[in-house]
Design an enzyme around this catalytic site. Structure first.
Site, PDB file in Angstrom:
ATOM      1  CE  LYS A 256      -3.942  -1.971   2.440  1.00  0.00           C
ATOM      2  NZ  LYS A 256      -4.896  -1.910   1.320  1.00  0.00           N
ATOM      3  CG  ASP A 325      -3.681  -4.594  -0.333  1.00  0.00           C
ATOM      4  OD1 ASP A 325      -3.821  -4.875   0.881  1.00  0.00           O
ATOM      5  OD2 ASP A 325      -3.826  -3.448  -0.799  1.00  0.00           O
ATOM      6  NE  ARG A 329     -10.375 -10.630  -1.478  1.00  0.00           N
ATOM      7  CZ  ARG A 329     -10.728  -9.833  -2.477  1.00  0.00           C
ATOM      8  NH1 ARG A 329     -11.008 -10.320  -3.666  1.00  0.00           N
ATOM      9  NH2 ARG A 329     -10.815  -8.527  -2.295  1.00  0.00           N
TER      10      ARG A 329
HETATM   11  N1  BES Z   1      -7.835  -3.964   4.323  1.00  0.00           N
HETATM   12  C1  BES Z   1      -8.111  -3.655   2.989  1.00  0.00           C
HETATM   13  C2  BES Z   1      -9.468  -2.985   2.769  1.00  0.00           C
HETATM   14  C3  BES Z   1      -9.717  -1.664   3.441  1.00  0.00           C
HETATM   15  C4  BES Z   1      -9.719  -0.499   2.702  1.00  0.00           C
HETATM   16  C5  BES Z   1      -9.989  -1.591   4.790  1.00  0.00           C
HETATM   17  C6  BES Z   1      -9.995   0.704   3.306  1.00  0.00           C
HETATM   18  C7  BES Z   1     -10.250  -0.375   5.402  1.00  0.00           C
HETATM   19  C8  BES Z   1     -10.270   0.774   4.651  1.00  0.00           C
HETATM   20  C9  BES Z   1      -8.078  -4.930   2.133  1.00  0.00           C
HETATM   21  O1  BES Z   1      -7.285  -5.946   2.596  1.00  0.00           O
HETATM   22  C10 BES Z   1      -7.571  -4.546   0.797  1.00  0.00           C
HETATM   23  O2  BES Z   1      -6.441  -4.153   0.718  1.00  0.00           O
HETATM   24  N2  BES Z   1      -8.406  -4.666  -0.223  1.00  0.00           N
HETATM   25  C11 BES Z   1      -8.038  -4.357  -1.553  1.00  0.00           C
HETATM   26  C12 BES Z   1      -8.395  -5.586  -2.387  1.00  0.00           C
HETATM   27  C13 BES Z   1      -7.877  -5.553  -3.780  1.00  0.00           C
HETATM   28  C14 BES Z   1      -6.377  -5.642  -3.823  1.00  0.00           C
HETATM   29  C15 BES Z   1      -8.472  -6.716  -4.516  1.00  0.00           C
HETATM   30  C16 BES Z   1      -8.832  -3.147  -2.000  1.00  0.00           C
HETATM   31  O3  BES Z   1     -10.018  -3.056  -1.645  1.00  0.00           O
HETATM   32  O4  BES Z   1      -8.277  -2.294  -2.660  1.00  0.00           O
HETATM   33 ZN    ZN Z   2      -6.933  -5.974   4.653  1.00  0.00          ZN
HETATM   34 ZN    ZN Z   3      -5.260  -5.784   1.918  1.00  0.00          ZN
END
Ligand code: BES
Ligand code: ZN
Ligand code: ZN
Length: 480
Positions: A256, A325, A329
């Site tokens: 990130k 990321d 899941r």
């Molecule tokens: N932990 C994040 C999602 C998240 C975003 C939580 C904002 C709290 C606030 C999750 O693990 C993530 O990184 N999701 C990605 C998934 C993608 C790479 C398929 C996302 O939503 O961008």
């Molecule tokens: Zn996450």
């Molecule tokens: Zn993530």
């Protein structure tokens, strides 16, 4: 702050909430009656006014017109009292609830007052408050509300759970580690006499929690797979809750960039489940509640999993990792399958800060809800919407499931496209629920952690604890 129900009080500081009346308001008979000057206060929304009479000091709280009042706003007005007026509590305080109030406004009052005592300055040397709320007892006078004692008892349990949830989310990731979460649940188990099992990495490897292990393998902080089972002897329903416990989400090698520090909130699902478990146990709800919290840190390092890895899972399905990321899941896949294989609860609900996509859809005001069962969907909406914990349904159509097909493995963890992120994530999870017919998934990425008028930076909201408590309580009361 303790709140005790009383029939009289020696307190000289009186908290008086009023619904708005354009023709003016009166002090209650108990406090000598008398008109409150219209110029000072008519109960307008959000107003807080001091008013002296004799040796009493009143803090008047305006709730706006009764017909427009809702739980969320009322709670906010009371939260402001303890958050911003701590000096009022230098003397003993009584809260007087007259017959214009309902059970709902009483609950909003106590939960709002408690939430207002929550402070973020865990590590500050000097505290800004004029009083130490932990030493304060407030007298609750509600002579016209026969249910007051019950409401107070339930609200106490809910607040205990919310406070636990918020403290876990707001504290930093080097302290709230997977083992810290496991220890927290273990201590709760001792306190409330429910069973808690924790699998460390070696035990998880032995039984094949491979997707869970893959996410945690890059971190120096060991993972913990936590299973808690609260069983009331007169249990009327068995509910299974699974919570995403990523204590910090760097993104892994799909690292990130902006705002990474917010990712201490990525165990918000686990925190909400722990909070709901504590609340249910504290209220001694006649239910069986099984909670599974897969807890890991998603880090980078020599041992971290890589994009393109094909990993196993507890279900036996193989998973192609497109994006490290999309880790939540993966751990939930093992959590959900473990629940189904070993417990088969009547209702299966998971909570997770799962996707940025759900924030794109609903912002910070509402969680995305997915369910295989209309009744469960409605129960969750009813439980949340009445208290301002908004949840709204999105579809689980199979065409979105097709997006997750992999060439090399049974399924992939990301479809690699900039749309339908929350739905495709939900479809991924569903593949590990063994076709549970009453499953619901709440994507709380936007609601678990956010801005408010009470702090300068994003912080925990406690979202999910009260909602889940209501759901469980409604099942006990009316079987739905
Ligand atoms: N932990 C994040 C999602 C998240 C975003 C939580 C904002 C709290 C606030 C999750 O693990 C993530 O990184 N999701 C990605 C998934 C993608 C790479 C398929 C996302 O939503 O961008
Ligand atoms: Zn996450
Ligand atoms: Zn993530």
């Amino acid at each position: 702050m303790q709140i005790q129900i009383s029939s009289s009080s020696a307190a000289t500081h009186i908290l008086l909430p009023f619904f708005e009346r354009a023709d003016g308001l009166q002090l209650p008979e108990q406090f000598g009656g008398g008109a409150i000057p219209k110029k000072l206060f008519t109960g307008e929304t959000g107003a807080l006014r001091h008013f002296h009479q004799g040796d009493r000091l009143f803090l008047l709280v305006g709730l706006g017109p009764a017909e427009k009042a809702n739980f969320e706003e009322m709670k906010g007005h009371f939260r402001k009292v303890t958050a911003k007026q701590s000096a009022f509590f230098k003397e003993p305080v009584a809260l007087f609830i007259d017959d214009t109030h309902s059970e709902e406004s009483l609950q909003a009052a106590v939960l709002g007052l408690w939430m207002g005592t929550y402070r973020l300055g865990f590590y500050k040397k000097t505290k800004a408050d004029e009083v130490d709320f932990s030493q304060i007892t407030l007298d609750l006078l509600a002579p016209e509300l026969p249910q007051a004692a019950k409401i107070l008892q339930q609200s106490t349990a809910i607040w205990q759970g919310q406070k636990r949830c918020m403290e876990l989310v707001d504290q930093p990731a080097h302290l709230v580690t997977p083992t810290f979460l496991a220890d927290t649940v273990q201590r709760l188990g001792e306190q409330y006499s429910f069973e808690v099992k924790v699998f460390d990495a070696a035990q998880a490897r032995e039984i094949g929690l491979d997707a869970f292990l893959a996410v945690g393998q890059g971190s120096a902080r060991p993972p913990a797979f936590v299973i808690a089972d609260y069983v009331h002897p007169d249990a009327r329903i068995h509910v299974g809750l699974v919570g995403k416990g990523v204590t910090f989400d760097t993104g892994g090698y799909n690292i990130k960039t902006a705002g990474m520090h917010h990712m201490k909130c990525d165990m918000g699902g686990a925190a909400a489940v722990i909070g709901a478990l504590e609340a249910a146990a504290a209220a001694a709800l006649p239910i069986r509640l099984t909670a599974i919290l897969p807890c890991v840190e998603n880090a980078i390092g020599a041992h971290a999993f890589l994009p393109s890895d094909v990993i196993g899972s507890y279900s036996g399905k193989t998973i192609e990792v497109i994006d490290t990321d999309a880790e939540g899941r993966l751990i939930l896949a093992d959590g959900l399958h473990y629940m189904q294989k070993h417990f088969q609860p009547e209702l299966l609900i998971d909570l997770a800060t799962l996707t940025g996509s759900s924030v794109g859809t609903f912002g910070y005001a509402c969680a995305a809800l997915f369910s295989t069962d209309k009744t469960l969907e409605n129960s969750l909406m009813e439980a949340g919407m009445s208290i301002g914990e908004r949840v709204w349904p999105l579809p689980l159509w199979e065409l979105y499931g097709k997006e997750m097909e992999s060439d090399i493995a049974d399924i992939k963890n990301y479809h690699g496209k900039p749309f339908a992120g929350a739905i495709t994530a939900a479809k991924f999870l569903q593949a590990f629920t063994d076709g549970h017919e009453k499953w619901a998934h709440l994507d709380i990425a936007g609601t678990a952690f956010g801005d408010s008028a009470f702090a300068k930076s994003k912080h925990a909201t406690g979202f999910g604890v009260h909602l889940l408590f209501n759901l469980l309580q409604n099942h006990v009361d009316h079987g739905k």
